[in-house]
Design an enzyme around this catalytic site. Sequence first.
Site, PDB file in Angstrom:
ATOM      1  N   ASP A  14       0.807  -1.181  -0.025  1.00 61.41           N
ATOM      2  CA  ASP A  14       0.280   0.133  -0.079  1.00 61.41           C
ATOM      3  C   ASP A  14       0.761   1.445   0.059  1.00 61.41           C
ATOM      4  OD1 ASP A  14       0.981   0.137   2.631  1.00 61.41           O
ATOM      5  OD2 ASP A  14      -0.894  -0.047   3.475  1.00 61.41           O
TER       6      ASP A  14
ATOM      7  N   GLU B 209       3.298   2.097   2.267  1.00 63.20           N
ATOM      8  CA  GLU B 209       4.056   2.521   3.574  1.00 63.20           C
ATOM      9  C   GLU B 209       5.358   2.113   3.685  1.00 63.20           C
ATOM     10  OE1 GLU B 209       1.131   1.672   6.701  1.00 63.20           O
ATOM     11  OE2 GLU B 209      -0.293   3.051   5.847  1.00 63.20           O
TER      12      GLU B 209
ATOM     13  N   ARG C  45      14.481  24.598   1.832  1.00 61.89           N
ATOM     14  CA  ARG C  45      14.156  26.053   0.833  1.00 61.89           C
ATOM     15  C   ARG C  45      12.727  26.647   1.208  1.00 61.89           C
ATOM     16  NH1 ARG C  45      15.712  25.129  -5.420  1.00 61.89           N
ATOM     17  NH2 ARG C  45      14.751  23.010  -5.214  1.00 61.89           N
ATOM     18  N   GLN C  46      11.943  25.866   2.264  1.00 56.14           N
ATOM     19  CA  GLN C  46      10.647  26.428   2.701  1.00 56.14           C
ATOM     20  C   GLN C  46      11.197  27.185   4.060  1.00 56.14           C
ATOM     21  OE1 GLN C  46       8.178  23.295   0.362  1.00 56.14           O
ATOM     22  NE2 GLN C  46       6.888  24.448   1.355  1.00 56.14           N
TER      23      GLN C  46
ATOM     24  N   HIS D  93      20.371  25.096   1.822  1.00 54.81           N
ATOM     25  CA  HIS D  93      19.603  26.548   1.421  1.00 54.81           C
ATOM     26  C   HIS D  93      18.973  27.226   2.416  1.00 54.81           C
ATOM     27  CE1 HIS D  93      19.082  28.031  -2.600  1.00 54.81           C
ATOM     28  NE2 HIS D  93      17.984  28.704  -2.229  1.00 54.81           N
TER      29      HIS D  93
ATOM     30  N   ASP E 218      24.120  33.499  -9.202  1.00 50.79           N
ATOM     31  CA  ASP E 218      23.278  34.323  -8.848  1.00 50.79           C
ATOM     32  C   ASP E 218      23.832  34.740  -7.408  1.00 50.79           C
ATOM     33  OD1 ASP E 218      22.305  32.453  -7.186  1.00 50.79           O
ATOM     34  OD2 ASP E 218      20.442  32.389  -8.195  1.00 50.79           O
TER      35      ASP E 218
ATOM     36  N   LYS F 182       5.992  40.031  -6.934  1.00 44.29           N
ATOM     37  CA  LYS F 182       7.150  39.740  -7.125  1.00 44.29           C
ATOM     38  C   LYS F 182       7.635  38.659  -8.149  1.00 44.29           C
ATOM     39  CE  LYS F 182      11.167  39.470  -3.990  1.00 44.29           C
ATOM     40  NZ  LYS F 182      11.514  39.302  -2.557  1.00 44.29           N
TER      41      LYS F 182
ATOM     42  N   GLY G  70      17.831  23.660 -12.769  1.00 49.00           N
ATOM     43  CA  GLY G  70      18.780  23.830 -13.850  1.00 49.00           C
ATOM     44  C   GLY G  70      18.803  25.029 -14.561  1.00 49.00           C
TER      45      GLY G  70
HETATM   46  C1  R5P Z   1      19.519  30.111  -5.628  1.00 51.48           C
HETATM   47  O1  R5P Z   1      19.415  30.994  -4.826  1.00 51.48           O
HETATM   48  C2  R5P Z   1      20.195  29.028  -5.418  1.00 51.48           C
HETATM   49  O2  R5P Z   1      21.717  29.147  -5.144  1.00 51.48           O
HETATM   50  C3  R5P Z   1      20.134  28.144  -6.938  1.00 51.48           C
HETATM   51  O3  R5P Z   1      20.744  28.874  -7.774  1.00 51.48           O
HETATM   52  C4  R5P Z   1      18.910  27.853  -7.298  1.00 51.48           C
HETATM   53  O4  R5P Z   1      18.120  27.314  -6.242  1.00 51.48           O
HETATM   54  C5  R5P Z   1      18.836  26.651  -8.433  1.00 51.48           C
HETATM   55  O5  R5P Z   1      17.596  26.459  -8.912  1.00 51.48           O
HETATM   56  P1  R5P Z   1      17.228  26.151 -10.468  1.00 51.48           P
HETATM   57  O6  R5P Z   1      18.288  24.928 -10.859  1.00 51.48           O
HETATM   58  O7  R5P Z   1      15.854  25.343 -10.390  1.00 51.48           O
HETATM   59  O8  R5P Z   1      17.485  27.385 -11.130  1.00 51.48           O
END
Ligand code: R5P
Length: 304
Positions: A34, A36, A93-94, A127, A170, A209, A238
């Site tokens: 099932d 689990e 990330r959340q 993250h 970034d 945003k 990616g």
């Molecule tokens: C952003 O702040 C992180 O450092 C990564 O660049 C980002 O989470 C990568 O996510 P994705 O591969 O979906 O662009």
Amino acid sequence: MIILNGSKSQPLGEKIAVNLGIKFENVSTRIFPDGETYLRIDTDVKARDVVIVQTMFPNQNDSLMEFLLIAGTLKDMGVGRITGVVPYLAYARQDRRFQPGESLSIKTVTELMKSVGVEELITIDTHYQHVEPGRFHLFNIPCTNLSAGRLLLDHIREKIDHDLMTIGPDLGSSEMVKYATGEERVLKKEKKCPICGMPAEECKCRIKKKKYEITEVESELDFSGKNVVVLDDIIASGGTMIKAVKKVKSEGARKVIAAATHGLFMKDSLIKLKEITDYLVVTDAISTPVSNVSVAPLIIEVLK
Ligand code: R5P
């Protein structure tokens, strides 16, 4: 101390245990018809300190559930201290509420972990709020965040050792890049409003945003003739890495190497990145076909 490996991190856990010269067990797990999870711990752990090694990708929910079941069972068996080694910490990330009513998922995750006896966590390039490497409190659990940036760069230097330049794709990657290289070299994304076309900071439309479109990636760096390493904590869809690699190439880089701690590689991003880079590497925090760097030395140093 004993190491218990969940199903997602057996080779990594074994590597850590063998290097430390301590006993380990791969926890037997299977999935009931099932859906689990069933598991059994077949080793004497009474009053012993136990390290659970379990990364949380792929299948974050199943991996988390397995981790919780291992910890809960250990607690019932009367173990000493439980430490969780979770190289990729799902839900990190959340980590904040952008809108009322949203789940602060990582808080709930740590509360669950605490409730089944986990006293400490070790993770890699989490993250969560982009914390710097080192110890911090992840809500109610002390956590050590390690960074794999230097290991990735050492590995790359063994292949290409001249004219190397490392950048982050970034702003989110700036802490990691700074920690690995001592310098903060990152590309900047220019966000424009899809309605008025103005840069996000100057737009008066006040749209959400998320709706601003990333139109360009800015750089004030000179890539010509350089072998450029684009270093990030995570490759998920990616999109970020692909944009950065294309930008660096279009500005004259000789070779472009994409490196990240966590390779989630959603959809066809692994294939795409292999096509456009000269070398692609991630760590075994998550097992992938390009996990050519092990995070074991980082974890061993903390557990010693
Ligand atoms: C952003 O702040 C992180 O450092 C990564 O660049 C980002 O989470 C990568 O996510 P994705 O591969 O979906 O662009």
